[in-house]
Design an enzyme around this catalytic site. Sequence first.
Site, mmCIF file in Angstrom:
data_model
loop_
_atom_site.group_PDB
_atom_site.id
_atom_site.type_symbol
_atom_site.label_atom_id
_atom_site.label_comp_id
_atom_site.label_asym_id
_atom_site.label_seq_id
_atom_site.Cartn_x
_atom_site.Cartn_y
_atom_site.Cartn_z
ATOM 1 N N ARG A 294 -10.154 -11.618 0.836
ATOM 2 C CA ARG A 294 -10.964 -12.641 0.156
ATOM 3 C C ARG A 294 -10.256 -13.997 0.173
ATOM 4 O O ARG A 294 -10.903 -15.032 0.171
ATOM 5 C CB ARG A 294 -11.299 -12.162 -1.267
ATOM 6 N N LYS B 97 0.839 -1.189 0.000
ATOM 7 C CA LYS B 97 0.000 0.000 0.000
ATOM 8 C C LYS B 97 0.879 1.245 0.000
ATOM 9 O O LYS B 97 2.031 1.191 0.452
ATOM 10 C CB LYS B 97 -0.872 0.018 1.266
HETATM 11 N N1 BES Z 1 -8.398 -3.926 3.617
HETATM 12 C C1 BES Z 1 -8.474 -3.459 2.290
HETATM 13 C C2 BES Z 1 -9.777 -2.732 1.985
HETATM 14 C C3 BES Z 1 -9.967 -1.413 2.674
HETATM 15 C C4 BES Z 1 -9.525 -0.247 2.088
HETATM 16 C C5 BES Z 1 -10.635 -1.353 3.875
HETATM 17 C C6 BES Z 1 -9.722 0.961 2.723
HETATM 18 C C7 BES Z 1 -10.828 -0.149 4.496
HETATM 19 C C8 BES Z 1 -10.386 1.008 3.935
HETATM 20 C C9 BES Z 1 -8.380 -4.632 1.323
HETATM 21 O O1 BES Z 1 -7.599 -5.710 1.742
HETATM 22 C C10 BES Z 1 -7.766 -4.099 0.078
HETATM 23 O O2 BES Z 1 -6.657 -3.651 0.134
HETATM 24 N N2 BES Z 1 -8.517 -4.132 -1.012
HETATM 25 C C11 BES Z 1 -8.054 -3.620 -2.254
HETATM 26 C C12 BES Z 1 -8.542 -4.556 -3.328
HETATM 27 C C13 BES Z 1 -7.879 -4.340 -4.657
HETATM 28 C C14 BES Z 1 -6.418 -4.684 -4.589
HETATM 29 C C15 BES Z 1 -8.576 -5.204 -5.684
HETATM 30 C C16 BES Z 1 -8.668 -2.231 -2.427
HETATM 31 O O3 BES Z 1 -9.784 -1.984 -1.997
HETATM 32 O O4 BES Z 1 -7.983 -1.375 -3.000
HETATM 33 ZN ZN ZN Z 2 -5.544 -5.475 1.321
#
Ligand code: BES
Ligand code: ZN
Length: 470
Positions: A321, A247
């Site tokens: 997931r 991230k």
């Molecule tokens: N934990 C995150 C989702 C999230 C983002 C929760 C912001 C709360 C606030 C999840 O694991 C994630 O990173 N999802 C990605 C998915 C993408 C890589 C397809 C996302 O939402 O960007």
């Molecule tokens: Zn994530």
Amino acid sequence: MNIQLLNKNISDIKADITAEFLTPDTLKEHAEVKILNQAGFKAEQDSICFLHEKGLLFCGVASKKIDDIRSASASVIKALKASNYESASLSVIKNNSLTGIVEGIILGGYEFNEYKSKPNEITLKEISLASNELDYDELKKTFDEAVIISKATCFTRDIVNTAPQELNPETLAILAAKLATDNKLECEILGEDRLKEENMNSMLAVGRASIHDSKLIHLTYKPANPKKIISLVGKGLTYDSGGLSLKSAASMVTMKMDKAGACAVLGMIKAASELKLDVEIHAFVGAVENMIGGNAYKPDDVLVSRNGTTIEVRNTDAEGRLVLADVLTYAQDNVKADGIFDFATLTGACMVALGQYTTGLMGHSHKLKHDFSKAGSASGELIGSLPFNRHLKKLLKSDIADISNVSSKPYGGAITAGLFLDKFIKEENKNKWMHFDIAGSAYTESPWDCNVYGGTGAGVRLMSQYLKNI
Ligand code: BES
Ligand code: ZN
Ligand code: ZN
């Protein structure tokens, strides 16, 4: 701070200050209307006006509906905490306003002070609610239930707010085991050795680069004659760095909250057991930390999940997931449930779709969607349904494995994540399953409604309401 319900009229309660809700209409008829006008008080929702000399505090409400009362009660408690009164009293108008008052006071008055060397000193010790000749026994039942559900919500908030250096999969398992002891629940915890035997390879891959052992936590509440069996599944990413698909610095901050689904299902089973509901509840938590390192799982890896489905990893940040896939399979293999509900901070896309206040609801059953939107309205949690469709489903196709862990197109990300989970729901359970994306609703950096900075406890009030309706 203590909150109590008294079988008394408001005029018979001795307190330093008495709070009262006023709508713009009831303001016009109030004995103090002149002085309140002079103070510029218009009874706007959540606005506050003290008449200190008279020992009165007024709070505006748009209506006497529960949602407005809950939000106003949160304003009242914040105003009282900022003042130097020791005791306060407040009138109960009707049965459901009592639930709103209790939730507003407990949830709006919540603070997480674990890491403050000098927490704010609060002089307020007691709030007394006057039952005003309403049916006291009925009110007392409503009051006790609202206190249990609000405290379970605060329990969930506390875990969400705990810093990730302290709260990892191992300590989360210890905390769950303590809850099991306190509430007489059955408890089983599987560490990595057991998870390998159970073929939880998708879940294990996500936690591989962490120094902490991944844990699958299974708590059970078994009443004597359950009407239904419900399985709750929670995403418990105690930290989501994104893994090798790291991230950005800005989006990593707050990712301690990626365990909010797990914390919510623990709060739900706590509430259900204390409410002594006639429903058997199984809480399954996948507790994992998503980190980087030489042994981290990688984009291009192909994982063989517990149910045999092969998964092409194209983004290690779509890790929730992968954990849920195996935990959902495990839950279905071990418990024949009437309802299977998973809670997860799964996608940023859910916030884009619905805004940060609303939980995204996905699944195949129209009846369940209807039941949960009813429970949402009654509990004050906002729920929005996101529809599955076959076109979005195709975007998860992989050329090398059975499914890809991310969609090939950038739109509809909350739904494609839900459709990924659907791949792990057995045919006979399709109409029993609902997925709740709480990415937006589980955590806030600015207060709204009865939520303060940090974890909100999203899901606990909703599920308690749904279970009570069974
Ligand atoms: N934990 C995150 C989702 C999230 C983002 C929760 C912001 C709360 C606030 C999840 O694991 C994630 O990173 N999802 C990605 C998915 C993408 C890589 C397809 C996302 O939402 O960007
Ligand atoms: Zn994530
Ligand atoms: Zn995540």
